[in-house]
Design a protein around this motif. Sequence first.
Motif, short mmCIF file in Angstrom:
data_model
loop_
_atom_site.label_atom_id
_atom_site.label_comp_id
_atom_site.label_asym_id
_atom_site.label_seq_id
_atom_site.Cartn_x
_atom_site.Cartn_y
_atom_site.Cartn_z
N PRO A 209 0.80 -1.23 0.00
CA PRO A 209 0.00 0.00 0.00
C PRO A 209 0.83 1.28 0.00
CG PRO A 209 -0.95 -1.61 1.50
CD PRO A 209 0.36 -2.17 1.05
N LYS A 228 -1.82 5.87 -5.58
CA LYS A 228 -3.14 5.38 -5.17
C LYS A 228 -3.77 4.54 -6.28
CE LYS A 228 -5.91 9.48 -6.55
NZ LYS A 228 -4.86 10.07 -7.38
N HIS A 231 -3.58 0.74 -6.03
CA HIS A 231 -4.37 0.01 -5.04
C HIS A 231 -5.47 -0.75 -5.78
CE1 HIS A 231 -3.07 2.13 -1.10
NE2 HIS A 231 -2.16 2.36 -2.05
#
Length: 274
Positions: A209, A228, A231
Amino acid sequence: MYCRFAKRVVFLIALGSLGFLEQPSAAQEQINIDAFQMTFEENFDKLDVSAWGENGSRWIAHTPWNGDFGDARFTDPADGFPFTVDEGILRIEARKGSDGNWRSGLLASTNAKGQGFSQQFGYFEARMKLPPGKGVWPAFWLIGIDRSKYTAEIDVMEYYGRVPYEFSSGFHIWRQSQGGENTTGGHWTTVKDGTLSNEYHTYGVEISPDKTTIYLDRKSIWSFETPKEFHTSFYPLVNLALGSGWPIDETPNPSFLLVDYIHVYQRKPVGSAD
């Protein structure tokens, strides 16, 4: 590799002008594979492949979006070409036909409907022996499963046969087709001249992450902050392309990429027993 500019050299120059090629390498830390559990095991004792996932095959022989790149056309699997397996080794062959056209092979673990193997986070690894010679362009890479708003890509390794002493790794977030701006970054790894085509090596990436790390022989060579957009679930691809903007008039005919295995792992839960 998603966009695959007709002249890859343009992309490399762009990376250099943006300052991405000189990012410092990660400390040479060894990945602790015992902290992971295997979720996808392909040892190529046999090959379950079809052109587009017919009968639920494990691999398809094209990119799921049907986008070829380079100077060799990726072909449907046939008897003895472009894929063969022998004693646990996959051989992907690039060959120039009597018609003067080059053909080669690509494997993807997800089909056009999103069916197949993909995974969010974890460690993806291939063990390969690369082909020698100018014009060869083998790669092991990942694509994010959801391409509705952008395409997320991680190039674990790309090798250009004209420079047998290095290979590149990179990441991309392709947003331009949806009206946004692309994001890209990359790193060059220098090795002993010829070793990548003389020996087997492992090429891996761990996506977590917070951080994404590229590995050569399970030693870290480059890290970056995980966007991001990463993800999401990714699926692996492996191929032997040609060209990348460089001449292929001296490319050995045929050329072979040898793949020992492709494995994917997830980190074990903290405190779990071995």
